[in-house]
Design a protein around this motif. Structure first.
Motif, PDB file in Angstrom:
ATOM      1  N   PRO A 187      95.999 103.514  50.100  1.00  0.00           N
ATOM      2  CA  PRO A 187      94.898 103.391  49.228  1.00  0.00           C
ATOM      3  C   PRO A 187      95.057 102.437  48.158  1.00  0.00           C
ATOM      4  CG  PRO A 187      96.103 105.288  48.842  1.00  0.00           C
ATOM      5  CD  PRO A 187      96.721 104.701  50.184  1.00  0.00           C
ATOM      6  N   GLY A 188      94.146 101.725  47.828  1.00  0.00           N
ATOM      7  CA  GLY A 188      94.236 100.646  46.755  1.00  0.00           C
ATOM      8  C   GLY A 188      94.160 101.211  45.410  1.00  0.00           C
ATOM      9  N   MET A 189      94.583 100.339  44.453  1.00  0.00           N
ATOM     10  CA  MET A 189      94.440 100.926  43.105  1.00  0.00           C
ATOM     11  C   MET A 189      93.210 101.456  42.513  1.00  0.00           C
ATOM     12  SD  MET A 189      95.200  98.878  39.534  1.00  0.00           S
ATOM     13  CE  MET A 189      97.218  98.954  39.465  1.00  0.00           C
ATOM     14  N   SER A 190      91.907 101.051  43.198  1.00  0.00           N
ATOM     15  CA  SER A 190      90.669 101.699  42.680  1.00  0.00           C
ATOM     16  C   SER A 190      90.404 102.985  43.448  1.00  0.00           C
ATOM     17  CB  SER A 190      89.424 100.570  43.236  1.00  0.00           C
ATOM     18  OG  SER A 190      89.646 100.834  44.815  1.00  0.00           O
ATOM     19  N   ARG A 191      91.307 103.459  44.225  1.00  0.00           N
ATOM     20  CA  ARG A 191      90.861 104.720  45.034  1.00  0.00           C
ATOM     21  C   ARG A 191      90.516 105.769  44.049  1.00  0.00           C
ATOM     22  NH1 ARG A 191      92.026 106.872  50.074  1.00  0.00           N
ATOM     23  NH2 ARG A 191      91.537 105.069  50.786  1.00  0.00           N
ATOM     24  N   PRO A 192      91.184 106.369  43.240  1.00  0.00           N
ATOM     25  CA  PRO A 192      90.888 107.397  42.181  1.00  0.00           C
ATOM     26  C   PRO A 192      89.270 107.460  41.550  1.00  0.00           C
ATOM     27  CG  PRO A 192      93.053 106.658  41.935  1.00  0.00           C
ATOM     28  CD  PRO A 192      92.284 105.661  42.550  1.00  0.00           C
ATOM     29  N   TYR A 193      88.889 106.178  41.394  1.00  0.00           N
ATOM     30  CA  TYR A 193      87.749 105.888  40.608  1.00  0.00           C
ATOM     31  C   TYR A 193      86.437 105.292  41.522  1.00  0.00           C
ATOM     32  CZ  TYR A 193      91.857 105.481  37.600  1.00  0.00           C
ATOM     33  OH  TYR A 193      92.953 105.777  37.391  1.00  0.00           O
ATOM     34  N   GLU A 194      86.586 105.171  42.881  1.00  0.00           N
ATOM     35  CA  GLU A 194      85.710 104.583  43.587  1.00  0.00           C
ATOM     36  C   GLU A 194      84.274 105.156  43.505  1.00  0.00           C
ATOM     37  OE1 GLU A 194      87.548 104.255  47.577  1.00  0.00           O
ATOM     38  OE2 GLU A 194      88.685 102.674  46.714  1.00  0.00           O
ATOM     39  N   ALA A 195      84.236 106.454  43.525  1.00  0.00           N
ATOM     40  CA  ALA A 195      83.062 107.182  43.340  1.00  0.00           C
ATOM     41  C   ALA A 195      81.942 106.865  42.197  1.00  0.00           C
ATOM     42  CB  ALA A 195      83.423 108.602  43.228  1.00  0.00           C
ATOM     43  N   ASN A 196      82.707 106.233  41.013  1.00  0.00           N
ATOM     44  CA  ASN A 196      82.072 105.882  40.046  1.00  0.00           C
ATOM     45  C   ASN A 196      81.822 104.208  39.796  1.00  0.00           C
ATOM     46  OD1 ASN A 196      81.097 108.475  39.007  1.00  0.00           O
ATOM     47  ND2 ASN A 196      83.473 108.693  38.693  1.00  0.00           N
ATOM     48  N   LEU A 197      82.610 103.530  40.835  1.00  0.00           N
ATOM     49  CA  LEU A 197      82.343 102.136  40.499  1.00  0.00           C
ATOM     50  C   LEU A 197      81.601 101.446  41.755  1.00  0.00           C
ATOM     51  CD1 LEU A 197      86.233 101.677  39.940  1.00  0.00           C
ATOM     52  CD2 LEU A 197      84.649 101.907  38.449  1.00  0.00           C
ATOM     53  N   PHE A 239      92.208  93.745  44.785  1.00  0.00           N
ATOM     54  CA  PHE A 239      92.763  92.381  44.746  1.00  0.00           C
ATOM     55  C   PHE A 239      93.542  91.955  43.473  1.00  0.00           C
ATOM     56  CE2 PHE A 239      89.353  91.725  48.183  1.00  0.00           C
ATOM     57  CZ  PHE A 239      90.229  91.292  49.004  1.00  0.00           C
ATOM     58  N   GLU A 240      93.136  92.503  42.489  1.00  0.00           N
ATOM     59  CA  GLU A 240      93.592  92.133  41.150  1.00  0.00           C
ATOM     60  C   GLU A 240      95.033  92.707  41.098  1.00  0.00           C
ATOM     61  OE1 GLU A 240      91.831  92.112  36.888  1.00  0.00           O
ATOM     62  OE2 GLU A 240      92.479  94.288  37.615  1.00  0.00           O
ATOM     63  N   SER A 241      95.373  93.887  41.737  1.00  0.00           N
ATOM     64  CA  SER A 241      96.502  94.631  41.669  1.00  0.00           C
ATOM     65  C   SER A 241      97.688  93.956  42.566  1.00  0.00           C
ATOM     66  CB  SER A 241      96.248  95.994  41.941  1.00  0.00           C
ATOM     67  OG  SER A 241      95.896  96.021  43.403  1.00  0.00           O
ATOM     68  N   GLU A 242      97.059  93.052  43.276  1.00  0.00           N
ATOM     69  CA  GLU A 242      98.181  92.595  44.349  1.00  0.00           C
ATOM     70  C   GLU A 242      98.276  90.974  44.066  1.00  0.00           C
ATOM     71  OE1 GLU A 242      98.087  93.372  48.329  1.00  0.00           O
ATOM     72  OE2 GLU A 242      96.858  95.392  48.186  1.00  0.00           O
ATOM     73  N   ALA A 243      97.467  90.290  42.898  1.00  0.00           N
ATOM     74  CA  ALA A 243      97.590  88.935  42.884  1.00  0.00           C
ATOM     75  C   ALA A 243      98.667  88.446  42.013  1.00  0.00           C
ATOM     76  CB  ALA A 243      96.254  88.720  42.090  1.00  0.00           C
ATOM     77  N   LEU A 244      98.978  87.286  42.244  1.00  0.00           N
ATOM     78  CA  LEU A 244     100.033  86.624  41.452  1.00  0.00           C
ATOM     79  C   LEU A 244      99.288  86.134  40.126  1.00  0.00           C
ATOM     80  CD1 LEU A 244     103.049  85.245  41.705  1.00  0.00           C
ATOM     81  CD2 LEU A 244     101.876  83.274  42.346  1.00  0.00           C
ATOM     82  N   SER A 245      98.526  85.678  40.164  1.00  0.00           N
ATOM     83  CA  SER A 245      97.902  85.103  38.812  1.00  0.00           C
ATOM     84  C   SER A 245      96.309  85.141  38.883  1.00  0.00           C
ATOM     85  CB  SER A 245      98.288  83.516  38.579  1.00  0.00           C
ATOM     86  OG  SER A 245      97.421  82.919  39.601  1.00  0.00           O
ATOM     87  N   ALA A 246      95.890  85.239  37.533  1.00  0.00           N
ATOM     88  CA  ALA A 246      94.441  85.325  37.372  1.00  0.00           C
ATOM     89  C   ALA A 246      94.082  84.262  36.227  1.00  0.00           C
ATOM     90  CB  ALA A 246      94.024  86.632  37.143  1.00  0.00           C
ATOM     91  N   ARG A 247      93.057  83.560  36.427  1.00  0.00           N
ATOM     92  CA  ARG A 247      92.615  82.625  35.528  1.00  0.00           C
ATOM     93  C   ARG A 247      91.010  83.216  35.122  1.00  0.00           C
ATOM     94  NH1 ARG A 247      92.961  77.469  38.939  1.00  0.00           N
ATOM     95  NH2 ARG A 247      93.284  79.028  40.795  1.00  0.00           N
ATOM     96  N   HIS A 248      90.769  83.650  33.753  1.00  0.00           N
ATOM     97  CA  HIS A 248      89.660  84.215  33.440  1.00  0.00           C
ATOM     98  C   HIS A 248      88.785  83.692  32.389  1.00  0.00           C
ATOM     99  CE1 HIS A 248      87.161  88.082  33.253  1.00  0.00           C
ATOM    100  NE2 HIS A 248      87.338  87.930  31.903  1.00  0.00           N
TER     101      HIS A 248
END
Length: 286
Positions: free
Chosen positions: A86-96, A106-115
């Motif tokens: 299960p990904g990090m989103s699993r507990p919340y997927e019903a409401n997302l 993807f964010e939970s497994e990323a090396l870096s994020a440019r936002h």
């Protein structure tokens, strides 16, 4: 049901790309594979598009047909095992939404994020009170339980900044986002203080794009570029909009967003001057 859907993860995307590569390597079309194995063409399409996880017996059938050697076969089975986690989103997927759930994974497994964000503080840097105030403005209005779930998902996302190998986060934030009073002065002041605290992390760079920068290439809207530690995982862009969120792949598209981000950080205030501006604005919030 929403909780039963297949939500995209890095492992599932990796497996889908590998199976596509294997099929192309032996020169078979999906129709030919279907004819030889009895696996439905639509199922093959969904598996290669990372829209469905193959069952183990389906994967074994494909590996046998493609004549995959033992070492690569083990790699494919390991990827299937990884894709089933299960990904990090699993507990919340019903409401997302499905796209946002995939982005969280993807964010939970990323090396870096440019936002780059135009209108509000990025989710990874929000306080629970600010997040609740933002979500409360959503249309259509959501029930209290749904709001609580979405706020919890946002707070859980932020753990990527403090894990053992934390996400490297670079944020360019439009000045409007730190001046717009969301949820009242007390909530906004708390949010600005949170920004100042997060900016002290070694893995966080925060820049403010001031009003006097004038017209700039980011005026079309917010986006996030994700880079991954696995060389076989291509970069992703996440784009938010009223019409819906979108995950974008493809070298040319990614390059365009990368160039835009480089231009934005070049014209934004330095991290030190950005902190100074946030401090001055926070002092006005009474």
């Amino acid at each position: 049901m929403a909780g039963k859907r297949t939500v995209l993860t890095a492992g599932l995307r990796r497996l889908a790309a590998l199976l596509f590569e294997m099929r192309e390597g032996v020169g078979l079309s999906k129709e030919e594979v279907s004819g030889k194995t009895g696996i439905n063409v639509t199922t093959l399409y969904r598996i290669e598009a990372a829209q469905a996880r193959p069952q183990r017996r389906t994967l074994m059938t494909l590996l046998e047909l493609y004549g995959v050697e033992q070492e690569r076969r083990k790699y494919a089975l390991d990827l299937l095992s990884d894709a089933q986690k299960p990904g990090m989103s699993r507990p919340y997927e019903a409401n997302l939404t499905e796209v946002y759930s995939a982005y969280i994974n993807f964010e939970s497994e990323a090396l870096s994020a440019r936002h780059y964000q135009t209108s509000y503080i990025p989710g990874l840097l929000q306080t629970p009170q600010y997040a609740g105030a933002v979500i409360d403005t959503s249309m259509p209005k959501v029930e209290a339980a749904v709001m609580e779930s979405r706020v919890a998902a946002r707070m859980n996302r932020a753990t990527v900044l403090s894990k053992e190998e934390p996400l490297e986060l670079w944020v360019v934030l439009d000045e409007a986002a730190i001046r717009r009073v969301v949820g009242g002065a007390d909530i906004m002041r708390g949010q600005l203080e949170k920004l100042l605290l997060e900016s002290k992390r070694k893995n966080v760079i925060l820049q403010i794009l001031p009003y006097d920068a004038g017209a700039h290439p980011g005026m079309a809207g917010a986006f996030t570029l994700l880079d991954f530690p696995e060389p076989n995982d291509p970069e992703l862009v996440y784009v938010e909009g009223i019409a819906g969120d979108e995950l974008i792949e493809g070298h040319l598209e990614i390059r365009r967003f990368g160039v835009i981000f480089d231009q934005l950080r070049a014209i934004a205030l330095s991290p030190r001057d950005s902190v100074g501006l946030i401090e001055r604005i926070a002092e006005t919030m009474h």
